[in-house]
Design an enzyme around this catalytic site. Sequence first.
Site, PDB file in Angstrom:
ATOM      1  NE  ARG E  18     -34.023   8.469   4.353  1.00 28.23           N
ATOM      2  CZ  ARG E  18     -33.889   8.000   5.489  1.00 28.23           C
ATOM      3  NH1 ARG E  18     -32.634   7.213   5.487  1.00 28.23           N
ATOM      4  NH2 ARG E  18     -34.708   7.919   6.068  1.00 28.23           N
ATOM      5  CE1 TYR E  23     -31.413  10.184   8.164  1.00 26.07           C
ATOM      6  CE2 TYR E  23     -32.738  11.092   6.342  1.00 26.07           C
ATOM      7  CZ  TYR E  23     -32.552  10.491   7.666  1.00 26.07           C
ATOM      8  OH  TYR E  23     -33.621  10.202   8.427  1.00 26.07           O
ATOM      9  CG  ASN E  74     -28.507   3.700  11.151  1.00 24.71           C
ATOM     10  OD1 ASN E  74     -29.800   3.597  11.181  1.00 24.71           O
ATOM     11  ND2 ASN E  74     -28.002   4.658  10.373  1.00 24.71           N
ATOM     12  CG  HIS E  80     -38.231   5.711  15.524  1.00 23.96           C
ATOM     13  ND1 HIS E  80     -37.733   6.186  16.771  1.00 23.96           N
ATOM     14  CD2 HIS E  80     -37.740   5.964  14.424  1.00 23.96           C
ATOM     15  CE1 HIS E  80     -36.610   6.942  16.238  1.00 23.96           C
ATOM     16  NE2 HIS E  80     -36.386   6.673  14.632  1.00 23.96           N
ATOM     17  CG  ASP E  87     -38.496  -9.510  21.857  1.00 21.36           C
ATOM     18  OD1 ASP E  87     -38.208  -8.892  22.984  1.00 21.36           O
ATOM     19  OD2 ASP E  87     -39.700  -9.906  21.953  1.00 21.36           O
ATOM     20  CG  HIS E 100     -29.973   6.573  15.221  1.00 20.82           C
ATOM     21  ND1 HIS E 100     -30.926   6.351  14.540  1.00 20.82           N
ATOM     22  CD2 HIS E 100     -30.057   6.145  16.317  1.00 20.82           C
ATOM     23  CE1 HIS E 100     -31.566   5.477  15.171  1.00 20.82           C
ATOM     24  NE2 HIS E 100     -30.978   5.332  16.512  1.00 20.82           N
ATOM     25  CB  SER E 102     -29.734  12.791  11.769  1.00 25.97           C
ATOM     26  OG  SER E 102     -30.910  11.657  11.990  1.00 25.97           O
ATOM     27  NE  ARG E 111     -37.096  11.450  11.642  1.00 26.52           N
ATOM     28  CZ  ARG E 111     -37.116  10.585  10.510  1.00 26.52           C
ATOM     29  NH1 ARG E 111     -36.951   9.346  10.737  1.00 26.52           N
ATOM     30  NH2 ARG E 111     -37.621  10.912   9.519  1.00 26.52           N
TER      31      ARG E 111
END
Lengths: 146, 146, 146, 146, 146, 146, 146, 146, 146, 146, 146, 146
Positions: E18, E23, E74, E80, E87, E100, E102, E111
């Site tokens: 991907r 990434y 991750n 977001h 929680d 993350h 990136s 983001r």
Amino acid sequence: MAIILLLSGPNLNLLGEREPQIYGSASLADCVSDASVAAEARGHLLEHLQSNHEGDLVDAIHRSRGRCAAIIVNPGAFSHYSYAIADALATFDGTKVELHLSNPSAREEWRRHSVTAAYVTGVVAGFGRAGYGLAVEAVCASLDTA
Amino acid sequence: MAIILLLSGPNLNLLGEREPQIYGSASLADCVSDASVAAEARGHLLEHLQSNHEGDLVDAIHRSRGRCAAIIVNPGAFSHYSYAIADALATFDGTKVELHLSNPSAREEWRRHSVTAAYVTGVVAGFGRAGYGLAVEAVCASLDTA
Amino acid sequence: MAIILLLSGPNLNLLGEREPQIYGSASLADCVSDASVAAEARGHLLEHLQSNHEGDLVDAIHRSRGRCAAIIVNPGAFSHYSYAIADALATFDGTKVELHLSNPSAREEWRRHSVTAAYVTGVVAGFGRAGYGLAVEAVCASLDTA
Amino acid sequence: MAIILLLSGPNLNLLGEREPQIYGSASLADCVSDASVAAEARGHLLEHLQSNHEGDLVDAIHRSRGRCAAIIVNPGAFSHYSYAIADALATFDGTKVELHLSNPSAREEWRRHSVTAAYVTGVVAGFGRAGYGLAVEAVCASLDTA
Amino acid sequence: MAIILLLSGPNLNLLGEREPQIYGSASLADCVSDASVAAEARGHLLEHLQSNHEGDLVDAIHRSRGRCAAIIVNPGAFSHYSYAIADALATFDGTKVELHLSNPSAREEWRRHSVTAAYVTGVVAGFGRAGYGLAVEAVCASLDTA
Amino acid sequence: MAIILLLSGPNLNLLGEREPQIYGSASLADCVSDASVAAEARGHLLEHLQSNHEGDLVDAIHRSRGRCAAIIVNPGAFSHYSYAIADALATFDGTKVELHLSNPSAREEWRRHSVTAAYVTGVVAGFGRAGYGLAVEAVCASLDTA
Amino acid sequence: MAIILLLSGPNLNLLGEREPQIYGSASLADCVSDASVAAEARGHLLEHLQSNHEGDLVDAIHRSRGRCAAIIVNPGAFSHYSYAIADALATFDGTKVELHLSNPSAREEWRRHSVTAAYVTGVVAGFGRAGYGLAVEAVCASLDTA
Amino acid sequence: MAIILLLSGPNLNLLGEREPQIYGSASLADCVSDASVAAEARGHLLEHLQSNHEGDLVDAIHRSRGRCAAIIVNPGAFSHYSYAIADALATFDGTKVELHLSNPSAREEWRRHSVTAAYVTGVVAGFGRAGYGLAVEAVCASLDTA
Amino acid sequence: MAIILLLSGPNLNLLGEREPQIYGSASLADCVSDASVAAEARGHLLEHLQSNHEGDLVDAIHRSRGRCAAIIVNPGAFSHYSYAIADALATFDGTKVELHLSNPSAREEWRRHSVTAAYVTGVVAGFGRAGYGLAVEAVCASLDTA
Amino acid sequence: MAIILLLSGPNLNLLGEREPQIYGSASLADCVSDASVAAEARGHLLEHLQSNHEGDLVDAIHRSRGRCAAIIVNPGAFSHYSYAIADALATFDGTKVELHLSNPSAREEWRRHSVTAAYVTGVVAGFGRAGYGLAVEAVCASLDTA
Amino acid sequence: MAIILLLSGPNLNLLGEREPQIYGSASLADCVSDASVAAEARGHLLEHLQSNHEGDLVDAIHRSRGRCAAIIVNPGAFSHYSYAIADALATFDGTKVELHLSNPSAREEWRRHSVTAAYVTGVVAGFGRAGYGLAVEAVCASLDTA
Amino acid sequence: MAIILLLSGPNLNLLGEREPQIYGSASLADCVSDASVAAEARGHLLEHLQSNHEGDLVDAIHRSRGRCAAIIVNPGAFSHYSYAIADALATFDGTKVELHLSNPSAREEWRRHSVTAAYVTGVVAGFGRAGYGLAVEAVCASLDTA
């Protein structure tokens, strides 16, 4: 003969090396030279100061009060948050030109708002190195009509 | 010899009569004449159109494609909402200058945001009548380096 | 046989020439032709008007009231601020399709909000030239079920 | 023959029963059937999955990579917050259509913003059951030109 | 010997395939292996779970309470909007690292805001595959000083 | 052997004395020492500069161009408004790590937005003194893969 | 005798263990028991489902249509972003109570906005364990007047 | 005897046919007639222009300068975005009345903000056809006291 | 006897010359003298530093830690963006007074928000030169009750 | 036996007459009676005050300090702006219930934000007349556990 | 003969003395007299109440229900925050006119938004003392057509 | 001898009892006494009014016009929404001081914005009981220079 103060803000010392696709390949010396030539052609004298220190620019604006007829300032990134420079510009009575090499409206969102622009006579932005000559012309036009 | 199209947006036909403390006492004809003289001095030809109709300005931009080398546009109030003119400017490949007589950053809040400014080469604002000559100079500098 | 009015907003007259990587290489005539063929295949008649003048589009919507069964409108940049066209669409009782060649959600921030979209039956966006046929199909499906 | 994946998000299993004044009286089976018939008429195969679980939709998009030529997704309420589905759609290279039965722009404020729409090819919204056939047509047009 | 739980959110199963320009080309297995090796080198054990289902991540966080010493998460797109994961993280007393591949601050606007980041010990972002080892190091440093 | 420049922004000279419940009890010298040791262990050299003057940091970034392989910067409060430092970082081609002792997302609202973070390779935040070693590791991982 | 469905969202399975200073020391079983007792005292039957999976809650709401007279839902963090649950609640015709143990208005900013609250009959929040009995009373009062 | 210019913006030509539940059943001719009668009763002359073209309204305002004593303008949807008309009104020295048939504050959110209202003497809104007479009275009161 | 540090931010060196209608005709020396006299009358010593450099103010605050009993700071424009000064003030344990000559709430919008005000004991604003004595009194009252 | 103060804000005196489709057909006397009966059934005494004057409610809250065990307040429109009542509630140590007849989240946008809700124990909203009994129950549950 | 209630909000008792350049030199008695004369000329009776107390205005609106045919209210500053008056106006079935002496759109930003305007029939603003007669005319026109 | 009016807004009658960690342990009588003593020491007379009713404060400001030389107002929560008091203060020509016991900038977000502060001479905030003497000194300094 009037003295025109040209102020260059942070990172402009790297002109020519820094992101030339945005800022062009001319050095700051080239740009200042253009401005000097244009000023002298109109019978005026151009002084220049570049600093990465906000306080240096504020100090320089103060020193120019009563001594210089106009200020051309490319505040660089300071445009977007330095209310100290905005306040300093407000204390200067002559013509004031805010100058940008690139067109801030066509770049990142945060470059669209200038906190200093409300305190200058006018703005010249987006014409690269040529903007230096244009800013001097703008000053001279103003001095002529004053 | 290049053709430079000068476009004047709504209410600019009243220049000289309308709020002279803001826009100055020169008429639009005076300003256009300044621009023409400046263009001719540089060997170029300036054409001018003023309209209060947004569509007229869009049409004129279209007609200039491939025929004119540059556009100087004072969109007046259209700067602040005419995405149609913004889109039209995006279709024009030459130099594009957004010109304002007054300094929008020093006036009402709504004048601080220009929707067209992201689609031009650069901006000249705040120098009154002198801006017309400066805008032509900006175009010429651009044509010279092209 | 119903009449379907296809309206094309500002800058669409440049289709094929203007930013083909975004809008495709087909001309407006090609797109209109596709829509006409699709309409005729379904036994309907398609009329077309393109204008860069907001008022022309409002006028055309008014003239279509009671005479046309549906409107397909690609408002171009007017989508983003023309409340006048929004109000005009609200006066039309038939099926209304808002059509965009590109996908506004995948472009500049200001293209994400359409002030006209709340006043149409539905939206077709992002399919380029093929969208014209789809919009006609959408209209026909609506006419069939009416 | 291409495989088209039709994905239906949360609450769409209640189609026909749920707020028929907004979503129409056709069941999801009716809509899927319409889409299948349209796909088969064009020589393609339509697969369908409905789930109220966001993760199921993400999984299905992943499984379709390399196997399906296109995705039609009615994300339902996930349109408005599922960045996970947005990211999943970004990993799929084929044609992607976001489909809505109603016109989100004409409903509650929160339905006006789709977080997934920036990651699809195009959008079909507001045409009720007929949208299913239109979305298949949109896919086929895209496959034909690919 | 402590157990470190590594959680991978939606679409991370496609790592390597991907958008490798964003990434990287390492697979999730590669990254997990790096983390495991780093943990074992420090005398700890790493467990891993990837899911595209928000609830699976919440469940896993719950199961780790009292059993694991730290969580590296991750959250992918869940960063977001998933207040449920936020929680859940708040219920875990050990060290928590948000990871993350990136640098979200350098990508799309949406983001830039993480709803989970306020509920972790710290953040490691932007170092691609190397971030996995760094996150383990961060955990170990925390365990050593505890 | 590469040179890594570590920059510490305003108020970091007070580390250990200033709000130790937030920033820990280690002094800046302790943190710099950790970073130096980590760098040397990897065969690199770490240089350090702390200043409460924004311009000093901009100057230091400029001087490091072409001479240093990486910058680790803890901009302190400058993260939240210094576009000058952001622009300076953009002129540096090597690896850039933004480092924070505390987790800004878990503190005052204004600490959640970093104007510099979009211009670095990655971020390490929230791990206190241990973050210094982690940042060096992040740099080394980047240098190894370069 | 009516069936009342009690739904508990993410992290509520940890009630009693999780932040007891906010959520109290009673377990979820205690709370559900209170609700059951209250329902039975009024001649009704209470069913309960807890899940950390948004889709499970949507599914449960669907299954209750036509079978249950009322839903009491403590959506936990889903209150703040799950438009899918909001849409599901909109498909249920009976009385719907949104229940919170703590008072969201007195906590973090993001807890002040509930996306589900617009789709329920009413809200009971801030009374801890006692809220379960109150919510059942609210349902019964509604059933009595229906 | 003074000349009062009555300007009607877009879609007002459809008055009486268009959403009569909002705008009433009187035609624009009826409303204009009411205004004329009121003006004549006060010894003044009323001129009227309706246009769906923003530029026509700007042009008409310009032509009225020095010739008319007052302008009554129902800008319709232009109220909400036409800074061009706002600027035009600012060039007119006499009394200026902004007139609306409906009460914009009680309708869609976007109708609550008028960009023209800051540039008129006063506003009359919400009284339907009767507003035309009231606006003339407002003008006359102003002329009497001038 | 306690030492009170008086700090004056950018442009305050021009007091008396700069916009006297806003800032008054007293010089900074006059104001400092007033503060010194007031301090001495209370048995305290006042030290003063003015700088247009943000870093100088941060440095001075640091140097005053443990040595001075109170800080009176007129941050000038730094009030509106210098989080570095805000953070520096947070490191000082004594009484801190933010002082403004004019009333920022009655001036430009951007002057209404102070980023430093949350980190001081209290604020004195709007009383011109008299504010210097008042600020000293505020400090003394605080020292007396400590 | 505890005293419970029930406060009713502006316009609640018109209950039963005012928009019964929203607020129900019961009078305020009916609602107060319900609350009194519920309180007495639990061995407590209910006092009631209705006023359209914000200051009366503040005064009443003050008088209840130390005398009453709990306050149930339906602030009506004051919920949305009366920080004075919010501050007054903050001075009261007992249980505080904010009560609304309708569900503010399902009405106009401005009703979605309550400035008083952060200063009460909990909220009961949307259950019409039945809310009065529920609020008393909420208070009693609180008193029982105190 | 109908009774028209004229309500005057805070500070209007100072009319004529207070900022006459904005509000004019007529006293409130003058304005009320104008309104009374206008009402009587139309066969109606005007009652007037001025108060600086919000609750007095709410009470007066309540008392007018069923007794008065119309309300003219100049809420003064209450326009901008009194939702209590907005709610009170909503309970009155007759014609309601919001009246302002000055044009709020041309003054401070906060005066541009009226929270009461959505709950009246219409608005008359900006015509000074003459507005009183116009408001009565607006009421009479409404009564005539009722 | 001048009369200074001291106004105390809502909840200030509880001073000393109410949140002493924020507002201090002095009673309002103590504070008023301090102010009176300070005023008398300067040869002036201080009058005091406390009210929880906004209208009472407006009335008192009106009555002080022409009779008092200055107003010191601690508007309490009214600072944050009472435009009526703001307007009243605007009608008073003498010195006006806004006084707060605590520092609103260091508390809840909503306390950071004062709607009254733009209409006073200056502000004294954060110095607790000592602020009363400081406010009187501020007034006296102003009276001395008048």
